[in-house]
Write an enzyme that holds these catalytic residues in place. Structure first.
Site, PDB file in Angstrom:
ATOM      1  N   LYS A  43       0.888  -1.301   0.114  1.00 18.49           N
ATOM      2  CA  LYS A  43      -0.003   0.074  -0.148  1.00 18.49           C
ATOM      3  C   LYS A  43       1.025   1.331  -0.098  1.00 18.49           C
ATOM      4  O   LYS A  43       2.064   1.188   0.221  1.00 18.49           O
ATOM      5  CB  LYS A  43      -0.881  -0.086   1.269  1.00 18.49           C
ATOM      6  CG  LYS A  43      -0.152  -0.236   2.513  1.00 18.49           C
ATOM      7  CD  LYS A  43      -1.240  -0.404   3.700  1.00 18.49           C
ATOM      8  CE  LYS A  43      -0.429  -0.392   4.886  1.00 18.49           C
ATOM      9  NZ  LYS A  43      -1.170  -0.828   6.001  1.00 18.49           N
ATOM     10  N   TYR A 270      14.194  31.188   5.114  1.00 23.94           N
ATOM     11  CA  TYR A 270      13.048  31.977   5.473  1.00 23.94           C
ATOM     12  C   TYR A 270      13.086  32.273   7.022  1.00 23.94           C
ATOM     13  O   TYR A 270      13.138  31.411   7.743  1.00 23.94           O
ATOM     14  CB  TYR A 270      11.635  31.397   5.377  1.00 23.94           C
ATOM     15  CG  TYR A 270      11.313  31.305   3.705  1.00 23.94           C
ATOM     16  CD1 TYR A 270      11.067  32.210   2.970  1.00 23.94           C
ATOM     17  CD2 TYR A 270      11.259  29.952   3.140  1.00 23.94           C
ATOM     18  CE1 TYR A 270      10.838  32.235   1.492  1.00 23.94           C
ATOM     19  CE2 TYR A 270      11.097  29.841   1.955  1.00 23.94           C
ATOM     20  CZ  TYR A 270      10.766  30.885   0.976  1.00 23.94           C
ATOM     21  OH  TYR A 270      10.284  30.966  -0.406  1.00 23.94           O
TER      22      TYR A 270
HETATM   23  C1  LIG Z   1      -0.365  -1.968   6.836  1.00 20.49           C
HETATM   24  C2  LIG Z   1      -0.961  -3.334   6.996  1.00 20.49           C
HETATM   25  C3  LIG Z   1      -0.309  -4.363   7.379  1.00 20.49           C
HETATM   26  C4  LIG Z   1       1.320  -4.538   7.414  1.00 20.49           C
HETATM   27  O1  LIG Z   1       1.658  -3.753   8.612  1.00 20.49           O
HETATM   28  P1  LIG Z   1       3.196  -4.026   8.774  1.00 20.49           P
HETATM   29  O2  LIG Z   1       3.248  -3.305  10.119  1.00 20.49           O
HETATM   30  O3  LIG Z   1       3.718  -2.796   7.937  1.00 20.49           O
HETATM   31  O4  LIG Z   1       3.777  -5.270   8.693  1.00 20.49           O
HETATM   32  C5  LIG Z   1      -0.840  -5.716   7.691  1.00 20.49           C
HETATM   33  N1  LIG Z   1      -2.445  -5.490   7.788  1.00 20.49           N
HETATM   34  C6  LIG Z   1      -3.236  -4.696   7.689  1.00 20.49           C
HETATM   35  C7  LIG Z   1      -4.716  -4.797   7.478  1.00 20.49           C
HETATM   36  C8  LIG Z   1      -2.556  -3.373   7.438  1.00 20.49           C
HETATM   37  O5  LIG Z   1      -3.344  -2.226   7.154  1.00 20.49           O
END
Ligand SMILES: *Cc1c(COP(=O)(O)O)cnc(C)c1O
Length: 386
Positions: A43, A270
């Site tokens: 993601k 700035y």
């Molecule tokens: C983001 C996410 C993961 C992965 O989590 P990590 O801590 O990066 O391994 C797994 N399951 C769900 C539902 C998530 O939202």
């Protein structure tokens, strides 16, 4: 000596080490018993690392399935020719059911309205709509309540257009050793699954582990683990560090675009929050700013690496550029600092010589976690895969 390839269009970039990504993926695969699947979580453009490129490397190194956050992220992978299973980790809007069916992207499901719209659409196309049922066990975020899971399935299972490919939950505290909530969530989840199975309901692949749970709780791997942050070489917490060794995948680099010896008393940037107090201090500029993920709250607090030496960033970080000081007499470094020149390599995150700036160091200065740091750097900077 590593050659740092730089994009033609801008003297700043994110460097992605595919070898490190491969080693990390293999390290996780080795933690899983044969037959346990690995779902790589990609993601937010693979936590800023570039999902399309990462997916190829991860699949070759043992990842079986992929998880994204949005429909658009799933479509990007399909358009790039990715054919492996893709799951969206929440329930998208009902308006996109046709897109999901046409592109074979699985949604998470937890409302009957969505489930039935999805099933209707699948049936209209003479297909089956595969989905994963999300179960709420204590995160208080998404899913069907653990006590209502069987009833939910009974309310949608009549639909011939639906097929449950998986059932999952998500932990709130998997990185905290001996945490009471973790055990409670796991119990609620496995009881809900047992209840559905006892009623003859097919749950598909049953999964609950994120990176810290995969590392710290092998007994909870079940059919599949959803590994995210660890694949990118970052530890989710100090608790996992002794159990798996990981190599950082992302570095952030730039080249010096200007360097001057300002007159004593000159202000920098700035608000002129820094002023040059001595002679023989160089002020150098490089093209990374807060729109590139270098949070403005880091202004005056962070270091960069130049010639393998730490130099303090000075003045307020601008949107697209920032400045650092090179005190040829007194840097924070143990050894004397050489002059910096136009075009010299600047490392904002990553290694240069024996020095390294980690995502954790930057996260601590910002008051956030490493996950956010790489997501932010990945947003605008061009990526170079090495
Ligand atoms: C983001 C996410 C993961 C992965 O989590 P990590 O801590 O990066 O391994 C797994 N399951 C769900 C539902 C998530 O939202």
């Amino acid at each position: 000596m590593v050659q740092h390839r730089c994009p033609d269009t801008r003297w700043s970039w994110v460097e992605i080490d595919k070898g490190a990504l491969r080693r990390n993926t293999r390290a996780f695969k080795e933690k899983l018993e044969p037959g346990v699947r690995m779902m790589a979580v990609v993601k937010a453009d693979a936590y800023g690392h570039g999902a399309v490129e990462c997916v190829k490397v991860m699949h070759a190194a043992g990842a079986d399935q992929f998880a994204v956050a949005t429909v658009e992220e799933g479509l990007e992978l399909r358009r790039a020719g990715v054919t492996w299973p893709i799951l969206i980790l929440s329930e998208p809007p009902m308006e996109c059911v046709q897109t999901l069916i046409e592109n074979d992207i699985m949604p998470s499901v937890y409302t009957p309205e969505f489930a039935l719209a999805y099933g209707e659409c699948a049936a209209a196309f003479d297909k089956v709509g595969k989905y994963h049922l999300a179960i709420e066990t204590g995160m208080t975020r998404i899913g069907v309540g653990w006590k209502d899971a069987l009833e939910f399935r009974h309310s949608i299972d009549f639909h011939r257009g639906l097929s449950c490919a998986g059932t999952f939950t998500h932990f709130a505290t998997a990185d905290v050793p001996n945490d009471w909530t973790f055990g409670l969530q796991y119990r609620r989840f496995t009881e809900a699954v047992a209840e559905m199975r006892a009623a003859g309901v097919d749950c598909g692949l049953v999964h609950c582990d994120n990176t810290p749970a995969t590392v710290l709780h092998p007994e909870t791997h079940l059919d599949m683990c959803r590994v995210g942050v660890g694949l990118y070489g970052m530890q989710p917490a100090d608790s996992t560090r002794p159990h798996i060794s990981l190599d950082p995948v992302m570095s952030v680099r730039a080249r010096v675009t200007r360097v001057v010896y300002p007159p004593v008393g000159s202000g920098v940037g700035y608000g002129q929050t820094y002023s040059v107090a001595r002679q023989n201090v160089q002020i150098a500029t490089f093209p990374i700013g807060y729109a590139d993920g270098l949070a403005r709250s880091l202004s005056g607090k962070m270091d960069v690496l130049v010639h393998g030496t730490r130099c303090p960033q000075v003045g307020n970080i601008c949107m697209d550029q920032c400045m650092f000081a090179v005190d040829v007499n007194t840097t924070r470094a143990a050894r004397p600092m050489d002059e910096v020149h136009y075009g010299d390599l600047v490392t904002v995150m990553g290694a240069d010589g024996d020095e390294r700036i980690t995502a954790e160091e930057i996260a601590d200065l910002r008051g956030t976690i490493n996950y956010e740091v790489t997501c932010n750097f990945g947003a605008r900077l061009e990526k170079v895969y090495i």
